[in-house]
Scaffold this motif. Structure first.
Motif, PDB file in Angstrom:
ATOM      1  N   TRP A  57       0.837  -1.214   0.000  1.00 33.91           N
ATOM      2  CA  TRP A  57       0.000   0.000   0.000  1.00 33.91           C
ATOM      3  C   TRP A  57       0.865   1.255   0.000  1.00 33.91           C
ATOM      4  O   TRP A  57       0.659   2.160  -0.824  1.00 33.91           O
ATOM      5  CB  TRP A  57      -0.906  -0.049   1.230  1.00 33.91           C
ATOM      6  N   THR A  58       1.838   1.305   0.895  1.00 34.99           N
ATOM      7  CA  THR A  58       2.691   2.495   0.954  1.00 34.99           C
ATOM      8  C   THR A  58       3.578   2.609  -0.283  1.00 34.99           C
ATOM      9  O   THR A  58       3.842   3.712  -0.752  1.00 34.99           O
ATOM     10  CB  THR A  58       3.570   2.509   2.216  1.00 34.99           C
ATOM     11  N   GLY A  59       4.015   1.469  -0.809  1.00 39.08           N
ATOM     12  CA  GLY A  59       4.844   1.491  -2.013  1.00 39.08           C
ATOM     13  C   GLY A  59       4.087   2.011  -3.225  1.00 39.08           C
ATOM     14  O   GLY A  59       4.614   2.821  -3.999  1.00 39.08           O
ATOM     15  N   ILE A  60       2.854   1.545  -3.393  1.00 43.40           N
ATOM     16  CA  ILE A  60       2.017   2.051  -4.492  1.00 43.40           C
ATOM     17  C   ILE A  60       1.825   3.554  -4.329  1.00 43.40           C
ATOM     18  O   ILE A  60       1.936   4.315  -5.290  1.00 43.40           O
ATOM     19  CB  ILE A  60       0.666   1.325  -4.539  1.00 43.40           C
ATOM     20  N   GLY A  61       1.542   3.970  -3.099  1.00 41.65           N
ATOM     21  CA  GLY A  61       1.363   5.402  -2.849  1.00 41.65           C
ATOM     22  C   GLY A  61       2.623   6.197  -3.129  1.00 41.65           C
ATOM     23  O   GLY A  61       2.575   7.274  -3.732  1.00 41.65           O
ATOM     24  N   ALA A  62       3.776   5.662  -2.732  1.00 40.54           N
ATOM     25  CA  ALA A  62       5.034   6.377  -2.929  1.00 40.54           C
ATOM     26  C   ALA A  62       5.391   6.489  -4.406  1.00 40.54           C
ATOM     27  O   ALA A  62       5.674   7.586  -4.902  1.00 40.54           O
ATOM     28  CB  ALA A  62       6.154   5.667  -2.163  1.00 40.54           C
ATOM     29  N   VAL A  63       5.355   5.370  -5.113  1.00 40.19           N
ATOM     30  CA  VAL A  63       5.708   5.393  -6.536  1.00 40.19           C
ATOM     31  C   VAL A  63       4.695   6.224  -7.316  1.00 40.19           C
ATOM     32  O   VAL A  63       5.064   7.035  -8.172  1.00 40.19           O
ATOM     33  CB  VAL A  63       5.811   3.958  -7.104  1.00 40.19           C
ATOM     34  N   GLY A  64       3.417   6.043  -7.006  1.00 39.11           N
ATOM     35  CA  GLY A  64       2.375   6.812  -7.698  1.00 39.11           C
ATOM     36  C   GLY A  64       2.505   8.303  -7.457  1.00 39.11           C
ATOM     37  O   GLY A  64       2.316   9.116  -8.369  1.00 39.11           O
ATOM     38  N   THR A  65       2.856   8.672  -6.237  1.00 40.74           N
ATOM     39  CA  THR A  65       3.006  10.084  -5.914  1.00 40.74           C
ATOM     40  C   THR A  65       4.235  10.678  -6.600  1.00 40.74           C
ATOM     41  O   THR A  65       4.201  11.823  -7.060  1.00 40.74           O
ATOM     42  CB  THR A  65       3.070  10.287  -4.390  1.00 40.74           C
ATOM     43  N   VAL A  66       5.302   9.914  -6.704  1.00 41.90           N
ATOM     44  CA  VAL A  66       6.477  10.384  -7.443  1.00 41.90           C
ATOM     45  C   VAL A  66       6.099  10.661  -8.898  1.00 41.90           C
ATOM     46  O   VAL A  66       6.410  11.720  -9.453  1.00 41.90           O
ATOM     47  CB  VAL A  66       7.630   9.352  -7.368  1.00 41.90           C
ATOM     48  N   ILE A  67       5.408   9.716  -9.520  1.00 38.79           N
ATOM     49  CA  ILE A  67       5.010   9.876 -10.921  1.00 38.79           C
ATOM     50  C   ILE A  67       4.049  11.053 -11.080  1.00 38.79           C
ATOM     51  O   ILE A  67       4.199  11.879 -11.989  1.00 38.79           O
ATOM     52  CB  ILE A  67       4.401   8.568 -11.464  1.00 38.79           C
ATOM     53  N   ALA A  68       3.074  11.159 -10.187  1.00 33.18           N
ATOM     54  CA  ALA A  68       2.128  12.272 -10.251  1.00 33.18           C
ATOM     55  C   ALA A  68       2.835  13.605 -10.037  1.00 33.18           C
ATOM     56  O   ALA A  68       2.508  14.605 -10.691  1.00 33.18           O
ATOM     57  CB  ALA A  68       1.019  12.084  -9.217  1.00 33.18           C
ATOM     58  N   GLY A  69       3.818  13.642  -9.139  1.00 31.67           N
ATOM     59  CA  GLY A  69       4.574  14.870  -8.904  1.00 31.67           C
ATOM     60  C   GLY A  69       5.338  15.318 -10.143  1.00 31.67           C
ATOM     61  O   GLY A  69       5.421  16.508 -10.449  1.00 31.67           O
ATOM     62  N   ILE A  70       5.868  14.352 -10.879  1.00 30.11           N
ATOM     63  CA  ILE A  70       6.577  14.667 -12.120  1.00 30.11           C
ATOM     64  C   ILE A  70       5.605  15.231 -13.147  1.00 30.11           C
ATOM     65  O   ILE A  70       5.872  16.250 -13.788  1.00 30.11           O
ATOM     66  CB  ILE A  70       7.291  13.415 -12.655  1.00 30.11           C
ATOM     67  N   ILE A  71       4.468  14.567 -13.289  1.00 25.85           N
ATOM     68  CA  ILE A  71       3.482  14.975 -14.301  1.00 25.85           C
ATOM     69  C   ILE A  71       2.805  16.289 -13.940  1.00 25.85           C
ATOM     70  O   ILE A  71       2.695  17.195 -14.778  1.00 25.85           O
ATOM     71  CB  ILE A  71       2.431  13.860 -14.497  1.00 25.85           C
ATOM     72  N   LEU A  72       2.356  16.424 -12.698  1.00 19.09           N
ATOM     73  CA  LEU A  72       1.539  17.580 -12.309  1.00 19.09           C
ATOM     74  C   LEU A  72       2.345  18.802 -11.875  1.00 19.09           C
ATOM     75  O   LEU A  72       1.905  19.933 -12.071  1.00 19.09           O
ATOM     76  CB  LEU A  72       0.581  17.184 -11.183  1.00 19.09           C
TER      77      LEU A  72
END
Length: 104
Positions: free
Chosen positions: A62-77
């Motif tokens: 759960w935390t890993g999905i959140g961490a990786v997803g947030t990194v990707i979203a931070g790059i995009i957004l």
């Protein structure tokens, strides 16, 4: 089915993390509400998934999905920039998430 629930819970972790950034320290009510609702949904789905998945497996995924997803979203957004070393660790985190799933 509980793995799907866990993945969705991790995606909602990304939702609340990104909406928290948009809330500007909880000063924008609409984004603050999205943050709180995202947190509640994420935690409820995690709790549901842990009814049958071990907490020692579910929580890091759960935390890993959140961490990786947030990194990707931070790059995009937000145009976040990552060094090559940081990318390497993000990739290791992703490999770890997949590894935990495959071995459990």
């Amino acid at each position: 089915m509980n793995w799907i629930t866990l993945i969705i819970a991790g995606l909602f972790e990304v939702v609340w993390a990104i909406s928290m950034k948009f809330s500007h320290g909880f000063t924008k009510l609409d984004w603050t509400v999205v943050t709180i609702v995202g947190m509640i949904i994420s935690f409820l789905l995690l709790a549901h998934a842990t009814k049958s998945l071990p907490i020692g497996i579910a929580y890091p995924v759960w935390t890993g999905i959140g961490a990786v997803g947030t990194v990707i979203a931070g790059i995009i957004l937000f145009g976040d920039k990552l060094s090559m070393m940081t990318w390497a660790f993000v990739i290791l985190l992703l490999i770890s998430i997949v590894g935990i799933k495959l071995t459990s």
